[in-house]
Write a protein that holds these residues in place. Structure first.
Motif, PDB file in Angstrom:
ATOM      1  N   HIS A 161       0.914  -1.384  -0.305  1.00 34.43           N
ATOM      2  CA  HIS A 161      -0.270  -0.074  -0.191  1.00 34.43           C
ATOM      3  C   HIS A 161       0.948   1.441   0.471  1.00 34.43           C
ATOM      4  N   ALA A 162       1.994   1.286   0.954  1.00 36.93           N
ATOM      5  CA  ALA A 162       3.083   2.616   0.774  1.00 36.93           C
ATOM      6  C   ALA A 162       4.025   2.059   1.238  1.00 36.93           C
ATOM      7  N   VAL A 163       5.119   3.618  -0.061  1.00 37.27           N
ATOM      8  CA  VAL A 163       6.630   3.427   0.139  1.00 37.27           C
ATOM      9  C   VAL A 163       6.883   5.053  -0.175  1.00 37.27           C
ATOM     10  N   GLU A 164       7.782   5.332   0.657  1.00 34.35           N
ATOM     11  CA  GLU A 164       7.818   7.362   0.587  1.00 34.35           C
ATOM     12  C   GLU A 164       9.567   6.477   1.203  1.00 34.35           C
ATOM     13  N   PRO A 165      10.562   6.671   0.259  1.00 35.31           N
ATOM     14  CA  PRO A 165      11.974   6.706  -0.016  1.00 35.31           C
ATOM     15  C   PRO A 165      12.505   8.365   1.138  1.00 35.31           C
ATOM     16  N   ASP A 166      12.903   7.884   1.405  1.00 33.93           N
ATOM     17  CA  ASP A 166      14.118   8.881   2.474  1.00 33.93           C
ATOM     18  C   ASP A 166      14.696   9.761   1.290  1.00 33.93           C
TER      19      ASP A 166
END
Length: 420
Positions: A144-149
């Motif tokens: 559902h979700a991925v947010e890279p640094d």
């Protein structure tokens, strides 16, 4: 690493998004999109001309509920196709656009319901193909979700963690039938391939919060939380999370793990007061089955409200949060008047938030560009009959129109050329 076919229409660079679409080299827009049962329509020619001038692109992985045939598309501000990357076999769900890359999640396996995963893998788009990091399967990620640094050395995501039922697992008693297990929502921060921060909803929701959650139109006893978006603040001090089944979004203090505030169906002491001076929310629940809770910077947020379970028309809500109060700034409903059964997103396309890219999720409405005052500009939809005839949709999608019309899990806004 798995590489699949390269871009249609030649290499993509970082040219402005008002560059000519690639459709001329692929038999027109219809010829370009037909293998994926997608159709494109301009609704308002004048607004479309304005949106086409925006120096931004919209990215989708489509169709979502497919047996394998799938593309990643870069679309101009008016949703005219710029680049098409055949991603068949990658089973992509969530996408995220950073300043210099496009990152996604590939669903290596699915739950029996198809609603979540236990072994999604990080996918990146480089050199005209999809590169899947097989090593990330061991992290047990959901899709559902991925947010890279910002430095590219880590990311934020979510997990669905099975918990065996017992007397000390309160949500197990909230359904009508005895349960063997439930699924916890776990938010995770990964750095250099290792989880360095983990947060469990089961450990932080009170019994009273769960009692309230169980009264929503979409609550599922076996899956009481169902996380579907995760986004950290720029400084990493706060992470913002959406949970579909409690119909609630929240801010979490990363240092302590405490829930700072909630917005939605919750009525606990953590819930923000709601100030709706223009009565934009109406008389329906504030949120129901929502997705894509986004921090817009400062004290402002947006969230896509599905209106699932017959609650109402799908919409997105823009709000600001100060001193324990959520002030409603804008609400835009699906111009077609449909609810959205699942998935979906809403992202501003320009600094003034004049135009928004909206995935209406599991709905015949597909993906639209709309204005802040609710006028539809253009739309990308799935031709359900064509998808069934071409046998590219899953059985459940072919049998249920609102699922079969799902273009993508979300529509992501980013700078042009990220598929290069």
């Amino acid at each position: 690493m798995l590489a699949v076919a390269g871009c249609v229409g030649g290499d993509t660079d970082s040219s402005p998004s008002n560059a000519p679409p690639v459709s001329e080299s692929a038999g027109g827009v219809e010829g370009l999109l037909a293998p994926y049962a997608l159709t494109y329509e301009v609704v308002d020619e004048g607004l479309a001309a304005q949106a086409a001038e925006l120096d931004t692109s919209v990215y989708v992985a489509a169709p979502l509920l497919t047996t394998g045939t799938q593309a990643v598309l870069e679309l101009r501000g008016d949703l005219a196709p710029l680049t098409l990357l055949d991603a068949s076999g990658s089973t992509l769900a969530a996408l995220t656009a950073t300043d210099d890359s496009l990152v996604g999640l590939s669903r290596a396996c699915l739950s029996d319901s198809g609603g979540y995963a236990f072994c999604a893998r990080i996918a990146t788009f480089e050199g005209g193909g999809v590169a899947i990091d097989e090593a990330t399967e061991s992290l047990d990620l959901d899709h559902h979700a991925v947010e890279p640094d910002a430095d590219g050395a880590g990311f934020w995501a979510d997990r669905y963690v099975p918990v065996e039922c017992g007397d000390d697992v309160y949500p197990c008693g909230l359904g009508d039938e005895p349960l063997e297990r439930i699924y916890d929502c776990e938010v995770v921060h990964v750095r250099d391939g290792e989880a360095v921060w983990e947060w469990s909803a089961l450990e932080h929701f009170t019994d009273a919060m769960l009692d309230t959650a169980a009264t929503t139109a979409v609550y599922a006893p076996v899956d009481p939380f169902h996380c579907n978006s995760v986004q950290p603040s720029d400084d990493g001090a706060t992470v913002y999370v959406s949970m579909r089944h409690p119909s609630t979004v929240m801010a979490i203090d990363v240092a302590t793990g405490d829930i700072l505030w909630t917005f939605g169906h919750d009525d606990s002491a953590l819930a923000l007061a709601v100030d709706d001076p223009a009565d934009l929310l109406g008389d329906r629940p504030v949120l129901n089955g929502q997705h894509d809770f986004r921090w817009l910077g400062g004290d402002r947020f947006s969230v896509f409200d599905n209106g699932s379970g017959g609650v109402g028309t799908a919409r997105f809500v823009v709000l600001s949060v100060t001193d324990g109060t959520a002030t409603i700034e804008n609400v835009v409903e699906d111009p077609s008047g449909r609810e959205s059964r699942c998935t979906g997103s809403a992202r501003p396309m320009d600094a003034d938030e004049t135009f928004w890219a909206v995935s209406w999720g599991c709905s015949e409405s597909g993906v639209s560009v709309v204005t802040a005052d609710g006028r539809e500009v253009a739309r990308l939809t799935v031709d359900l009959d064509a998808g069934i005839e071409q046998e590219i949709l899953t059985d459940v999608a072919a049998e249920q129109p609102e699922l079969g019309h799902t273009v993508g899990y979300q529509a992501v806004v980013g700078r042009p050329g990220l598929l290069g």
